[in-house]
Design an enzyme around this catalytic site. Structure first.
Site, PDB file in Angstrom:
ATOM      1  CB  THR A   4     -16.739   2.335   9.928  1.00 35.59           C
ATOM      2  OG1 THR A   4     -16.348   1.027  10.318  1.00 35.59           O
ATOM      3  CG2 THR A   4     -17.870   2.216   8.940  1.00 35.59           C
ATOM      4  NE  ARG A  49       2.788  -0.816   7.243  1.00 36.23           N
ATOM      5  CZ  ARG A  49       2.213  -1.995   7.070  1.00 36.23           C
ATOM      6  NH1 ARG A  49       2.909  -3.091   7.211  1.00 36.23           N
ATOM      7  NH2 ARG A  49       0.938  -2.059   6.774  1.00 36.23           N
ATOM      8  CG  ASN A  92      -9.489   3.915   7.403  1.00 34.38           C
ATOM      9  OD1 ASN A  92      -9.692   3.487   6.269  1.00 34.38           O
ATOM     10  ND2 ASN A  92      -8.579   3.354   8.199  1.00 34.38           N
ATOM     11  NE  ARG A 129      -5.797   5.098   9.009  1.00 38.64           N
ATOM     12  CZ  ARG A 129      -4.992   4.462   8.173  1.00 38.64           C
ATOM     13  NH1 ARG A 129      -4.304   5.140   7.289  1.00 38.64           N
ATOM     14  NH2 ARG A 129      -4.876   3.160   8.217  1.00 38.64           N
ATOM     15  NE  ARG A 168      -4.213  -6.186   5.796  1.00 41.76           N
ATOM     16  CZ  ARG A 168      -4.938  -5.716   6.794  1.00 41.76           C
ATOM     17  NH1 ARG A 168      -5.960  -6.418   7.228  1.00 41.76           N
ATOM     18  NH2 ARG A 168      -4.659  -4.562   7.361  1.00 41.76           N
ATOM     19  CG  ASP A 191      -2.377  -2.400   5.382  1.00 43.72           C
ATOM     20  OD1 ASP A 191      -2.238  -1.182   5.613  1.00 43.72           O
ATOM     21  OD2 ASP A 191      -2.280  -3.268   6.269  1.00 43.72           O
ATOM     22  CB  SER A 233      -8.946  -5.088   8.714  1.00 40.55           C
ATOM     23  OG  SER A 233      -7.644  -5.350   9.148  1.00 40.55           O
TER      24      SER A 233
HETATM   25  C1  FPP Z   1      -3.991   1.709   3.862  1.00 43.40           C
HETATM   26  O1  FPP Z   1      -2.657   2.085   4.066  1.00 43.40           O
HETATM   27  C2  FPP Z   1      -4.667   2.515   2.849  1.00 43.40           C
HETATM   28  C3  FPP Z   1      -5.801   3.247   3.036  1.00 43.40           C
HETATM   29  C4  FPP Z   1      -6.503   3.314   4.311  1.00 43.40           C
HETATM   30  C5  FPP Z   1      -6.386   4.064   1.967  1.00 43.40           C
HETATM   31  C6  FPP Z   1      -6.349   3.532   0.574  1.00 43.40           C
HETATM   32  C7  FPP Z   1      -6.545   4.653  -0.354  1.00 43.40           C
HETATM   33  C8  FPP Z   1      -5.961   4.791  -1.564  1.00 43.40           C
HETATM   34  C9  FPP Z   1      -5.074   3.793  -2.185  1.00 43.40           C
HETATM   35  C10 FPP Z   1      -6.240   6.057  -2.273  1.00 43.40           C
HETATM   36  C11 FPP Z   1      -7.049   6.011  -3.490  1.00 43.40           C
HETATM   37  C12 FPP Z   1      -8.079   5.011  -3.600  1.00 43.40           C
HETATM   38  C13 FPP Z   1      -9.074   5.025  -4.510  1.00 43.40           C
HETATM   39  C14 FPP Z   1      -9.988   3.884  -4.596  1.00 43.40           C
HETATM   40  C15 FPP Z   1      -9.289   6.149  -5.432  1.00 43.40           C
HETATM   41  P1  FPP Z   1      -2.223   2.572   5.523  1.00 43.40           P
HETATM   42  O2  FPP Z   1      -2.344   4.052   5.563  1.00 43.40           O
HETATM   43  O3  FPP Z   1      -3.000   1.845   6.542  1.00 43.40           O
HETATM   44  O4  FPP Z   1      -0.716   2.142   5.548  1.00 43.40           O
HETATM   45  P2  FPP Z   1       0.140   1.685   6.828  1.00 43.40           P
HETATM   46  O5  FPP Z   1      -0.483   0.415   7.317  1.00 43.40           O
HETATM   47  O6  FPP Z   1       1.501   1.467   6.253  1.00 43.40           O
HETATM   48  O7  FPP Z   1       0.083   2.799   7.823  1.00 43.40           O
END
Ligand code: FPP
Length: 257
Positions: free
Chosen positions: A67, A25, A69, A72, A185, A21, A193
């Site tokens: 699921t 940010r 996501n 977005r 996490r 996560d 989550s």
């Molecule tokens: C959460 O950060 C991250 C994700 C929903 C996607 C994770 C994906 C990768 C690291 C890409 C590659 C992965 C693999 C396994 C090849 P967020 O977008 O929720 O961040 P935020 O909470 O700061 O908005």
């Protein structure tokens, strides 16, 4: 002393799961689009896999796409799917060379075709590897998984009197893997989550403020060291646990081996 040298290699968790996560940010803090954070998150995936392999963790599960996501913005979902496909294509040789077996859990039938075909190809290609198992949770949520399991159990006609915890575990998408003993996490959020709700019943939880793209081998080692400092009791009292070998004694009793 290096962090790695502080790890007791005879007591590393067999299975570590990570909620990655903070990509958005991290990108914002650099004045960039969210997808820039996801791109940089791939490096943290590599580092975690390397750290897991180095320390002897046998299973590493990463929450790559939930699921939820799908809610977005479309351009972010499309970019994430592209990134996943590109990453799988780009990494499969390296995974194979390092004897990593790739698995995926989640509602894979409903992933875009390109993603599915690359994913299944990479899983097939690495199926004989045994050093470490990398499990991608894709289009995954624990409630989806449990609902799916209940449907399967009912459809198979197992009578209610024969349903045990083991029967439920055997119908989850993680049926071939041991339960995670450590759940990490990143980004300071203290939530689960909808991730592996059944499987983390006894897992130790580790939360760090580090944003996912900044997570690296050293951060992974820190989590292992923290895990090894915990007293794992599985409902027993401290006195029932032999101080030095408590973890193994309890684990052996639990699995009956
Ligand atoms: C959460 O950060 C991250 C994700 C929903 C996607 C994770 C994906 C990768 C690291 C890409 C590659 C992965 C693999 C396994 C090849 P967020 O977008 O929720 O961040 P935020 O909470 O700061 O908005």
């Amino acid at each position: 002393m290096e962090l790695f040298d502080q790890i007791d290699l005879s007591r590393v968790p067999e299975h570590v799961a990570i909620i990655m996560d903070g990509n958005g940010r991290w990108a914002k803090s650099q004045g960039r689009e969210r997808i820039f954070g996801h791109f940089n998150g791939v490096e943290a995936v590599r580092a975690s896999l390397k750290a897991a392999t180095r320390s002897g963790v046998r299973y590493l599960t990463l929450y790559a796409f939930s699921t939820e996501n799908w809610n977005r913005p479309k351009e972010e979902v499309d970019a994430l799917m592209n990134l996943l496909v590109q990453t799988i294509v780009g990494e499969v040789d390296d995974l194979d060379r390092n004897e990593v077996r790739l698995h995926a859990i989640g509602d894979l039938e409903n992933l875009p075709d390109a993603c599915r075909s690359e994913l299944f190809g990479a899983m097939e290609r690495t199926r004989d590897n045994e050093r470490v198992n990398l499990i991608l949770a894709l289009n995954y949520s624990a409630r989806w998984e449990m609902t799916h399991a209940v449907k399967e159990i009912v459809a198979s006609g197992i009578p209610a009197s024969r349903i045990t915890g083991q029967v439920i575990s055997d119908h989850l998408s993680t049926r071939s893997f041991p339960d995670p003993e450590l759940l990490i996490r990143t980004s300071g959020e203290m939530r689960i989550s909808n991730f592996l709700l059944w499987q983390i019943a006894y897992a130790e939880l580790y939360f760090t403020d580090i944003l996912w793209p900044d997570f690296n081998e050293q951060e992974f080692f820190k989590a292992l060291i923290d895990f090894q400092g915990r007293e794992r009791r599985f409902g027993k009292t401290s006195e029932q646990i032999t101080p030095r070998t408590g973890l193994n004694v309890i684990r052996r009793r639990k699995t009956g081996t």
